[in-house]
Scaffold this active site. Structure first.
Site, PDB file in Angstrom:
ATOM      1  N   CYS A 134      65.489  30.006  69.484  1.00 16.20           N
ATOM      2  CA  CYS A 134      64.664  30.895  70.310  1.00 16.20           C
ATOM      3  C   CYS A 134      63.979  31.948  69.442  1.00 16.20           C
ATOM      4  O   CYS A 134      64.630  32.899  68.984  1.00 16.20           O
ATOM      5  CB  CYS A 134      65.537  31.564  71.373  1.00 16.20           C
ATOM      6  SG  CYS A 134      64.632  32.711  72.426  1.00 16.20           S
ATOM      7  N   CYS A 137      63.756  35.430  71.131  1.00 14.50           N
ATOM      8  CA  CYS A 137      65.039  36.154  71.116  1.00 14.50           C
ATOM      9  C   CYS A 137      65.342  36.710  69.735  1.00 14.50           C
ATOM     10  O   CYS A 137      65.751  37.861  69.588  1.00 14.50           O
ATOM     11  CB  CYS A 137      66.188  35.221  71.499  1.00 14.50           C
ATOM     12  SG  CYS A 137      65.900  34.235  72.957  1.00 14.50           S
ATOM     13  N   ASP A 138      65.181  35.877  68.710  1.00 11.62           N
ATOM     14  CA  ASP A 138      65.746  36.199  67.397  1.00 11.62           C
ATOM     15  C   ASP A 138      64.722  36.476  66.301  1.00 11.62           C
ATOM     16  O   ASP A 138      65.104  36.904  65.209  1.00 11.62           O
ATOM     17  CB  ASP A 138      66.665  35.042  66.946  1.00 11.62           C
ATOM     18  CG  ASP A 138      67.833  34.857  67.905  1.00 11.62           C
ATOM     19  OD1 ASP A 138      68.260  35.863  68.508  1.00 11.62           O
ATOM     20  OD2 ASP A 138      68.295  33.711  68.074  1.00 11.62           O
TER      21      ASP A 138
HETATM   22  P1  FAD Z   1      71.297  29.236  82.019  1.00 15.10           P
HETATM   23  O1  FAD Z   1      71.645  30.536  81.441  1.00 15.10           O
HETATM   24  O2  FAD Z   1      71.155  28.063  81.120  1.00 15.10           O
HETATM   25  O3  FAD Z   1      72.387  28.917  83.136  1.00 15.10           O
HETATM   26  C1  FAD Z   1      72.456  27.685  83.785  1.00 15.10           C
HETATM   27  C2  FAD Z   1      73.882  27.480  84.253  1.00 15.10           C
HETATM   28  O4  FAD Z   1      73.919  26.341  85.105  1.00 15.10           O
HETATM   29  C3  FAD Z   1      74.860  27.205  83.115  1.00 15.10           C
HETATM   30  O5  FAD Z   1      75.879  28.174  83.153  1.00 15.10           O
HETATM   31  C4  FAD Z   1      75.380  25.806  83.394  1.00 15.10           C
HETATM   32  O6  FAD Z   1      76.771  25.664  83.115  1.00 15.10           O
HETATM   33  C5  FAD Z   1      75.125  25.650  84.900  1.00 15.10           C
HETATM   34  N1  FAD Z   1      74.912  24.279  85.320  1.00 15.10           N
HETATM   35  C6  FAD Z   1      74.003  23.392  84.792  1.00 15.10           C
HETATM   36  N2  FAD Z   1      74.065  22.234  85.478  1.00 15.10           N
HETATM   37  C7  FAD Z   1      75.014  22.403  86.428  1.00 15.10           C
HETATM   38  C8  FAD Z   1      75.536  21.549  87.459  1.00 15.10           C
HETATM   39  N3  FAD Z   1      75.085  20.299  87.618  1.00 15.10           N
HETATM   40  N4  FAD Z   1      76.508  22.024  88.264  1.00 15.10           N
HETATM   41  C9  FAD Z   1      76.981  23.287  88.104  1.00 15.10           C
HETATM   42  N5  FAD Z   1      76.526  24.142  87.149  1.00 15.10           N
HETATM   43  C10 FAD Z   1      75.553  23.697  86.337  1.00 15.10           C
HETATM   44  N6  FAD Z   1      67.207  35.367  76.158  1.00 15.10           N
HETATM   45  C11 FAD Z   1      66.861  36.662  76.039  1.00 15.10           C
HETATM   46  O7  FAD Z   1      66.234  37.232  76.937  1.00 15.10           O
HETATM   47  N7  FAD Z   1      67.188  37.381  74.910  1.00 15.10           N
HETATM   48  C12 FAD Z   1      67.916  36.855  73.898  1.00 15.10           C
HETATM   49  O8  FAD Z   1      68.196  37.506  72.898  1.00 15.10           O
HETATM   50  C13 FAD Z   1      68.327  35.485  74.023  1.00 15.10           C
HETATM   51  N8  FAD Z   1      69.062  34.909  73.048  1.00 15.10           N
HETATM   52  C14 FAD Z   1      69.535  33.648  73.234  1.00 15.10           C
HETATM   53  C15 FAD Z   1      70.411  33.125  72.285  1.00 15.10           C
HETATM   54  C16 FAD Z   1      70.958  31.874  72.475  1.00 15.10           C
HETATM   55  C17 FAD Z   1      71.929  31.340  71.445  1.00 15.10           C
HETATM   56  C18 FAD Z   1      70.592  31.101  73.626  1.00 15.10           C
HETATM   57  C19 FAD Z   1      71.171  29.719  73.825  1.00 15.10           C
HETATM   58  C20 FAD Z   1      69.689  31.600  74.544  1.00 15.10           C
HETATM   59  C21 FAD Z   1      69.163  32.881  74.373  1.00 15.10           C
HETATM   60  N9  FAD Z   1      68.307  33.453  75.311  1.00 15.10           N
HETATM   61  C22 FAD Z   1      67.934  34.761  75.194  1.00 15.10           C
HETATM   62  C23 FAD Z   1      67.768  32.664  76.435  1.00 15.10           C
HETATM   63  C24 FAD Z   1      68.567  32.900  77.722  1.00 15.10           C
HETATM   64  O9  FAD Z   1      69.920  32.657  77.475  1.00 15.10           O
HETATM   65  C25 FAD Z   1      68.052  31.982  78.822  1.00 15.10           C
HETATM   66  O10 FAD Z   1      66.658  32.131  78.984  1.00 15.10           O
HETATM   67  C26 FAD Z   1      68.745  32.288  80.149  1.00 15.10           C
HETATM   68  O11 FAD Z   1      70.135  32.197  80.024  1.00 15.10           O
HETATM   69  C27 FAD Z   1      68.268  31.343  81.245  1.00 15.10           C
HETATM   70  O12 FAD Z   1      68.993  31.604  82.400  1.00 15.10           O
HETATM   71  P2  FAD Z   1      69.191  30.500  83.538  1.00 15.10           P
HETATM   72  O13 FAD Z   1      70.064  31.132  84.558  1.00 15.10           O
HETATM   73  O14 FAD Z   1      67.885  29.946  83.928  1.00 15.10           O
HETATM   74  O15 FAD Z   1      69.948  29.281  82.839  1.00 15.10           O
END
Ligand code: FAD
Ligand code: NAP
Length: 318
Positions: A134, A137-138
């Site tokens: 990302c 992010c980084d």
């Molecule tokens: P996610 O956070 O991916 O959550 C989805 C959830 O759904 C997961 O917990 C998963 O277990 C669950 N899930 C999936 N399929 C199923 C299913 N079939 N049944 C039940 N549960 C399910 N963003 C920033 O703003 N700043 C940062 O500094 C930053 N750094 C990052 C560093 C890393 C290493 C990573 C990986 C990401 C980073 N991000 C950062 C990005 C950020 O994490 C994502 O944009 C954000 O988490 C997206 O949120 P979301 O709820 O859409 O999805």
């Protein structure tokens, strides 16, 4: 019958749960197969969430979110959702990994996505300690430093252009001489003085020490030349899997429209093409893939779900 089923307990799902329960929906269940918090809990340094002045770990950032939601009545079930369908009428059927199923008046899909791994030595070991997927992010952590970007698609080249605004130099490391990215993007990259192309190479390893990454070793395929790039940051963009599996029906079609990359098509209110079904966060089209944006999507989707369920109740439907 649930008023609302939320699939996924990352920033989008949790915020949807907060807004839906505080907004008066009853029987709201968030299905999260692991601990709530989502992808950001893998991060050791977050410094771009508004209102949080210190650099915090993703775990710390998310620690209070579930408790805040549960206070207003959100329930969490730690189970994987297998499929969301609409067999008949207006109700959704949510099939769970334990073989049971529940019905819901509305559904918010917030399942996120997963960046692919390239598979080189050190990629896992140094993930979060110099290896990143990302740039938004980084990238800032490498301000005025040299970094490498691995990949030759649109994402790799666009992110390299983004990083070139922050870093002193960006190496694009690609396994072929031709790029998969759009020709106009390739041109912008070629014209950028801060970007150097390292093509026709295989990544051998990312190396470093306890402090993090110190460099990247690659080997040219044509003549076997070994090249050492002494960079502290390596960004891997070799493809992205959208977690849209829950929307796949038995006949292979999707419950709602998805685009050619599998991202769920939504409007500005996070409505999908299927009435009563919403998508939020990284699973949707044009997601900026940031916590603040995913949270905003979740709130937006919940407000839409409240209006939809109220309509069903008023009209005695479902
Ligand atoms: P996610 O956070 O991916 O959550 C989805 C959830 O759904 C997961 O917990 C998963 O277990 C669950 N899930 C999936 N399929 C199923 C299913 N079939 N049944 C039940 N549960 C399910 N963003 C920033 O703003 N700043 C940062 O500094 C930053 N750094 C990052 C560093 C890393 C290493 C990573 C990986 C990401 C980073 N991000 C950062 C990005 C950020 O994490 C994502 O944009 C954000 O988490 C997206 O949120 P979301 O709820 O859409 O999805
Ligand atoms: P992508 O197009 O699949 O490109 C992945 C890149 O990574 C390819 O160059 C591939 O090399 C390389 N790669 C794959 N596995 C690798 C490995 N193990 N080691 C080293 N390199 C590896 O993925 P993407 O860039 O994430 O894009 C996904 C889709 O979104 C694409 O259709 C893209 O057009 C689209 N997209 C569009 C835009 C836009 O329109 N603005 C922006 C971003 C993404 P090869 O080329 O040799 O296979």
């Amino acid at each position: 019958m649930l008023d609302l089923a939320i699939i996924g307990g990352g920033p989008a799902g949790l915020t949807a749960g907060l807004y839906a329960t505080r907004g008066g929906l009853e029987n709201v269940v968030m299905y999260e197969k692991g601990m709530p918090g989502g992808a950001i809990t893998q991060s050791s340094e977050v410094e771009n969430y508004p209102g949080i002045k210190e650099v915090v770990t993703g775990m710390d950032l998310m620690a209070a979110w579930p408790e805040q939601c549960m206070r207003f009545g959100l329930k969490h079930e730690m189970v994987e959702v297998v499929r969301v369908s609409r067999p008949e009428g207006l109700c959704f059927q949510v099939e769970l990994g334990d073989g049971t199923s529940v019905t819901a008046k509305s559904v918010i899909v917030a399942t996120g996505g997963t960046p692919r791994k390239a598979g080189f030595k050190g990629e896992e070991e140094f993930f979060g300690r110099g290896v990143s997927t990302c740039a938004t992010c980084d990238g800032f952590f490498y301000r005025d430093k040299e970094v490498a970007v691995i990949g030759g698609g649109d994402t790799a080249l666009e992110e390299a252009l983004y990083l070139a605004n922050i870093c002193s130099k960006v190496y694009i490391v690609h396994r072929r001489n031709e790029f998969r990215a759009a020709p106009s993007t390739v041109r912008r990259v070629e014209e950028n003085e801060k970007i150097e192309l390292v093509t026709d190479v295989v990544v051998e390893e990312v190396y470093g020490d306890a402090m993090g990454v110190q460099g990247l070793k690659v080997k040219r395929k044509s003549d076997g030349e070994e090249i050492d790039l002494p960079v502290p940051g390596v960004f891997v963009f070799v493809g992205y899997d959208v977690n849209n599996g829950v929307l796949k029906q038995e006949n292979g079609s999707f419950l709602c429209d998805v685009n050619e990359w599998g991202e769920v098509v939504v409007d500005l209110a996070m409505k999908t093409s299927e009435e009563g079904l919403f998508a939020a966060g990284d699973v949707r089209i044009m997601a900026p893939k940031q916590v603040v944006c995913a949270a905003g999507d979740g709130a937006n989707a919940a407000i839409g779900a409240i209006a939809y369920v109220e309509h069903l109740k008023r009209e005695n439907l479902c």
